[in-house]
Enzyme design. Sequence first.
Site, PDB file in Angstrom:
ATOM      1  N   SER A   1      11.880  55.740  14.997  1.00  0.00           N
ATOM      2  CA  SER A   1      10.395  55.021  14.745  1.00  0.00           C
ATOM      3  C   SER A   1      10.433  54.674  13.549  1.00  0.00           C
ATOM      4  CB  SER A   1       9.447  56.050  15.076  1.00  0.00           C
ATOM      5  OG  SER A   1       8.120  55.269  15.171  1.00  0.00           O
TER       6      SER A   1
ATOM      7  N   HIS B   1      11.131  51.401  18.575  1.00  0.00           N
ATOM      8  CA  HIS B   1      10.202  51.218  19.643  1.00  0.00           C
ATOM      9  C   HIS B   1       9.044  50.504  19.024  1.00  0.00           C
ATOM     10  CE1 HIS B   1       7.669  54.392  18.350  1.00  0.00           C
ATOM     11  NE2 HIS B   1       8.635  55.364  18.465  1.00  0.00           N
TER      12      HIS B   1
END
Length: 235
Positions: free
Chosen positions: A118, A141
């Site tokens: 992330s 993501h």
Amino acid sequence: MQTNTQDNDTSNVSEKSEQIREYGQIILKENNSQHHIFLLSIIGEIEGHEQSPGNVKTTKYEHVLPLLAMAEDNQEIDGILVLLNTMGGDVEAGLAIAEMIASISKPTVSLVLGGSHSIGVPLAVSADYSFIVPSGTMIIHPVRMNGMVIGVIQTYEYFERIQERILNFIVNNSNIAKNHLKKMMLDTSKLAKDVGTVLDGQETVECGLIDAIGGISDALHKLNEMIEEFQIRSC
């Protein structure tokens, strides 16, 4: 005199242990090296403006930013090694740390151990040179938001602006193409309950996200090389 020396040695060991326990940082200097390397670990969840639960391991940005400023200003520190094993966390805090590392004038090397997911992706690429261990992973993501979300066009535009900041930072600090990065970020076929892509160590190098596969010895060797080159150019 011998007693005083022993007391000083014990005090230094105690101080170093406290630095590791509280902040995950220490200054390395081997007997056969003239280089002082500042070691900083970024682990667990990147904590932002809100405090994480007490049972969660965190990296607090209000600790890391002053430490990086100290490392930049301290003339005795020659380079910075960043160890990463993070699940991600607060976007603003993570980007603040990443921008801080990227703006350091001294040589910097990052090493992904375990994972750097992330917002950990910008942190991994923020150094001048990056390594990842063969078993390491990185998850790319889209941005998520906790709490109340107002379902209006302005919310989606805000999300998109944050996403662009992250994408641009990663692209500017690595060798990956923006369209390829965005495609991986929005992939719906790779993760069972999420949107995005999980990459293993070799895949991160092949796509240009990370510079090389390696471990701690490789990272230290590369950093020492970079420090020597930097010192030669500075003369």
